[in-house]
Write a protein that holds these residues in place. Structure first.
Motif, PDB file in Angstrom:
ATOM      1  N   THR A  22       8.455   0.821   0.929  1.00 52.48           N
ATOM      2  CA  THR A  22       9.000   1.006  -0.794  1.00 52.48           C
ATOM      3  C   THR A  22       9.861   1.970  -1.895  1.00 52.48           C
ATOM      4  OG1 THR A  22       7.185   2.078  -2.047  1.00 52.48           O
ATOM      5  CG2 THR A  22       6.623   0.069  -1.924  1.00 52.48           C
ATOM      6  N   SER A  23       9.920   3.192  -0.775  1.00 54.84           N
ATOM      7  CA  SER A  23      10.824   4.336  -1.396  1.00 54.84           C
ATOM      8  C   SER A  23      11.910   4.498  -0.783  1.00 54.84           C
ATOM      9  CB  SER A  23       9.811   5.344  -1.002  1.00 54.84           C
ATOM     10  OG  SER A  23       9.519   5.904   0.206  1.00 54.84           O
ATOM     11  N   GLU A  24      11.658   3.657   0.062  1.00 53.84           N
ATOM     12  CA  GLU A  24      13.235   3.156   1.399  1.00 53.84           C
ATOM     13  C   GLU A  24      13.473   2.287   2.412  1.00 53.84           C
ATOM     14  OE1 GLU A  24      14.340   5.990   4.695  1.00 53.84           O
ATOM     15  OE2 GLU A  24      11.910   7.110   4.526  1.00 53.84           O
ATOM     16  N   VAL A  25      14.756   1.558   2.993  1.00 54.44           N
ATOM     17  CA  VAL A  25      14.346   0.639   3.701  1.00 54.44           C
ATOM     18  C   VAL A  25      15.923   0.931   4.497  1.00 54.44           C
ATOM     19  CG1 VAL A  25      15.664  -1.913   3.964  1.00 54.44           C
ATOM     20  CG2 VAL A  25      13.957  -1.061   2.184  1.00 54.44           C
ATOM     21  N   SER A  26      15.505   1.328   6.005  1.00 56.77           N
ATOM     22  CA  SER A  26      16.323   1.749   6.755  1.00 56.77           C
ATOM     23  C   SER A  26      15.839   0.973   7.870  1.00 56.77           C
ATOM     24  CB  SER A  26      15.667   3.370   6.995  1.00 56.77           C
ATOM     25  OG  SER A  26      16.988   4.259   8.357  1.00 56.77           O
ATOM     26  N   LEU A  30       0.653  -1.175  -0.156  1.00 58.99           N
ATOM     27  CA  LEU A  30      -0.449  -0.579   0.057  1.00 58.99           C
ATOM     28  C   LEU A  30       1.039   1.426  -0.261  1.00 58.99           C
ATOM     29  CD1 LEU A  30      -2.711  -0.893   2.574  1.00 58.99           C
ATOM     30  CD2 LEU A  30      -2.842   0.077   0.077  1.00 58.99           C
ATOM     31  N   GLY A  31       1.943   1.007   0.312  1.00 59.31           N
ATOM     32  CA  GLY A  31       2.904   2.308   0.609  1.00 59.31           C
ATOM     33  C   GLY A  31       2.941   2.607   1.743  1.00 59.31           C
ATOM     34  N   PRO A  32       2.333   3.185   2.949  1.00 56.08           N
ATOM     35  CA  PRO A  32       3.375   3.523   4.362  1.00 56.08           C
ATOM     36  C   PRO A  32       4.157   2.199   5.056  1.00 56.08           C
ATOM     37  CG  PRO A  32       0.627   3.650   4.361  1.00 56.08           C
ATOM     38  CD  PRO A  32       0.977   2.345   3.798  1.00 56.08           C
ATOM     39  N   GLY A  33       4.016   1.131   4.525  1.00 55.60           N
ATOM     40  CA  GLY A  33       5.413   0.578   4.941  1.00 55.60           C
ATOM     41  C   GLY A  33       4.872   0.163   6.406  1.00 55.60           C
ATOM     42  N   PHE A  34       6.228  -0.154   7.296  1.00 53.49           N
ATOM     43  CA  PHE A  34       6.251  -1.198   8.455  1.00 53.49           C
ATOM     44  C   PHE A  34       7.518  -0.752   8.896  1.00 53.49           C
ATOM     45  CE2 PHE A  34       6.950  -4.066   5.796  1.00 53.49           C
ATOM     46  CZ  PHE A  34       8.224  -5.074   6.249  1.00 53.49           C
ATOM     47  N   ALA A  35       7.439  -0.747  10.702  1.00 52.06           N
ATOM     48  CA  ALA A  35       9.079  -0.685  10.789  1.00 52.06           C
ATOM     49  C   ALA A  35       9.599  -1.763  12.321  1.00 52.06           C
ATOM     50  CB  ALA A  35       8.857   0.400  12.330  1.00 52.06           C
ATOM     51  N   VAL A  36      10.124  -1.746  11.722  1.00 54.09           N
ATOM     52  CA  VAL A  36      10.860  -3.719  12.167  1.00 54.09           C
ATOM     53  C   VAL A  36      12.068  -2.758  13.779  1.00 54.09           C
ATOM     54  CG1 VAL A  36      10.687  -5.226  10.454  1.00 54.09           C
ATOM     55  CG2 VAL A  36      13.152  -3.717  10.680  1.00 54.09           C
ATOM     56  N   GLY A  37      11.588  -1.452  14.463  1.00 52.49           N
ATOM     57  CA  GLY A  37      12.411  -1.427  15.982  1.00 52.49           C
ATOM     58  C   GLY A  37      12.891   0.418  15.326  1.00 52.49           C
ATOM     59  N   THR A  38      12.156   0.909  16.768  1.00 55.22           N
ATOM     60  CA  THR A  38      12.379   2.001  16.457  1.00 55.22           C
ATOM     61  C   THR A  38      13.518   2.773  15.319  1.00 55.22           C
ATOM     62  OG1 THR A  38      11.872   1.989  18.759  1.00 55.22           O
ATOM     63  CG2 THR A  38      13.177   4.484  18.136  1.00 55.22           C
ATOM     64  N   GLY A  54      16.559  -2.960   0.065  1.00 57.15           N
ATOM     65  CA  GLY A  54      16.801  -1.735  -0.339  1.00 57.15           C
ATOM     66  C   GLY A  54      15.359  -1.100  -1.530  1.00 57.15           C
ATOM     67  N   PRO A  55      14.987   0.108  -1.846  1.00 54.21           N
ATOM     68  CA  PRO A  55      13.888   0.758  -2.316  1.00 54.21           C
ATOM     69  C   PRO A  55      13.351  -0.202  -3.730  1.00 54.21           C
ATOM     70  CG  PRO A  55      15.658   2.495  -2.127  1.00 54.21           C
ATOM     71  CD  PRO A  55      16.339   1.280  -1.953  1.00 54.21           C
ATOM     72  N   VAL A  56      12.075  -0.166  -3.719  1.00 55.68           N
ATOM     73  CA  VAL A  56      11.555  -0.870  -4.878  1.00 55.68           C
ATOM     74  C   VAL A  56      11.938  -0.619  -6.573  1.00 55.68           C
ATOM     75  CG1 VAL A  56       9.455  -1.812  -6.553  1.00 55.68           C
ATOM     76  CG2 VAL A  56       9.163  -1.797  -3.597  1.00 55.68           C
TER      77      VAL A  56
END
Length: 423
Positions: free
Chosen positions: A293-297, A279-287, A313-315
């Motif tokens: 889809t636009s970033e992976v941090s 959908l776009g909002p994504g999720f967190a795997v920690g604080t 990384g980004p799609v």
């Protein structure tokens, strides 16, 4: 001379023939002389037995999995497995556990779904036991569900006391209240179906409302199903890394089986997170982390097999086609809605109008958004203190985007089907 065989006369005690079913009516046996009438179990007994059965069948798999962990460490005991299973069982219902590492509130949704199913059946059994089957009585459905919820709350408070005696900190009051609400709502689903209240509500609800709710649920479930497929594909692609993570525990076959089963218990969580990612909002795997889809941090992650499916990384490239999945899910639901409306119009030989199609299509978006938002809220929670205190998607972000995206998809699918179906 014609001969007509004698026909057996219909017994006086036979009831009327059921409508719509051919054949002779069933014979109702007359009560035997001196035989007392059949007595139904009291409500408290019926609800208590049904709730206890639901609790046991949802607790047992947790106890077995955690016993495998203890077995791998050479510390497997029956009391320890019982308490650990109760702690995991409470966690699956959304009851947080307080440990030295912080609060643990990330519920394994596979266990949650199992508990919902068993409680739904408890509502069915209790409604039947008190003679409310087919009564179409909302009061009797609420009474049956409330009785199951009360019995379930007592079991939850007892489990919290047993866990807190020698294990993580759990509030018995919090456990009782949470399981009362959880048990009542889940049992109510089975009770309203058994008593016929669901059919009564469906008959009284306007047709656009029924079609809108049905279409929104279909769109939301298609979206969650797409998330499950995407998550499964990602984990399968990183299967080698997942196997290395399991093998790194050095806990033997029993321990590795326990790790695998725990990962499967959290697989529905991953499906919801994947849907949020699409959908776009994504999720967190920690604080202070983000998987979109636009970033992976991300930073350091727990060594569990599910993290092998996280994107690096980004799609970009062909994978960007995944971004169209939510709209396609809405279009598929809109196509089903249009086919149903067109078929109804053809049966009634009525003109094809836009209003019966657009009204439920507009309502479907908020329904799908509500479903995905609730799923996102259930899939998120802390996994300890510090950095792992924030895991999962933000529910209102997911609900808002799902409402807009699936709503547009449903409108497009319904309108296109309506236009292309013109004679």
């Amino acid at each position: 001379m014609s001969f007509t065989p004698d026909q057996p006369s219909r017994p006086a005690e036979a009831g009327p023939r059921p409508p719509g079913r051919p054949g002779t009516a069933r014979r109702i046996p007359a009560p035997r002389t001196g035989e007392p009438p059949r007595r139904r179990p009291p409500l408290a007994v019926a609800a208590g037995v049904a709730a206890a059965g639901a609790a046991f069948t949802s607790w047992l798999p947790v106890a077995v999995v955690l016993w495998l962990f203890q077995l791998s460490e050479g510390a497997a005991t029956v009391p320890g497995a019982v308490r650990a299973g109760l702690a995991g069982w409470l966690l699956g219902h959304g009851v947080p556990l307080t440990t030295d590492a912080g609060s643990i509130g990330l519920a394994p949704l596979a266990l949650t779904m199992l508990a919902v199913w068993r409680l739904t059946r408890a509502g069915v059994h209790t409604s039947r036991a008190i003679g409310a089957r087919g009564s179409r009585s909302p009061r009797r459905a609420l009474v049956a569900a409330g009785a199951v919820g009360l019995a379930y709350a007592m079991l939850g408070a007892l489990a919290a006391l047993l866990v807190a005696a020698d294990g993580p900190g759990v509030s018995p009051v919090r456990a009782g209240v949470t399981l009362a609400v959880f048990g009542t709502l889940a049992a109510l689903v089975g009770a309203i179906r058994t008593t016929g209240v669901a059919h009564l509500l469906a008959e009284r609800a306007p047709l656009p409302l029924r079609d809108g709710i049905r279409t929104g649920l279909v769109a939301g479930l298609l979206l969650l199903g797409a998330g499950a497929g995407t998550a499964g594909l990602a984990v399968a692609t990183g299967g080698g890394d997942a196997a290395d993570l399991i093998g790194a525990y050095r806990t033997g076959v029993a321990g590795q089986a326990g790790i695998t089963l725990v990962s499967l218990a959290y697989a529905p969580n991953a499906a919801v997170w994947s849907a949020s990612y699409l959908l776009g909002p994504g999720f967190a795997v920690g604080t202070d982390t983000a998987v979109r889809t636009s970033e992976v941090s991300v930073g350091a992650l727990p060594a569990v097999p599910l993290v092998a499916g996280l994107p690096s990384g980004p799609v970009d490239g062909p994978a960007a086609a995944l971004l169209a999945v939510p709209v396609l899910a809405g279009m598929a639901a809109g196509w089903l809605l249009a086919r149903r409306v067109l078929r109804l119009a053809a049966d009634e030989k009525a003109p094809l109008r836009w209003a019966p199609l657009l009204r439920p299509a507009v309502l479907a978006g908020p329904v799908a958004g509500l479903l995905t938002g609730v799923a996102a809220a259930a899939s998120a929670g802390p996994l300890g203190g510090g950095r792992l205190a924030d895991i999962g998607p933000v529910p209102w972000h997911v609900a808002a985007v799902a409402t807009a995206v699936t709503g547009v998809g449903v409108l497009l699918g319904a309108a296109a089907t309506r236009i292309l179906s013109r004679p």
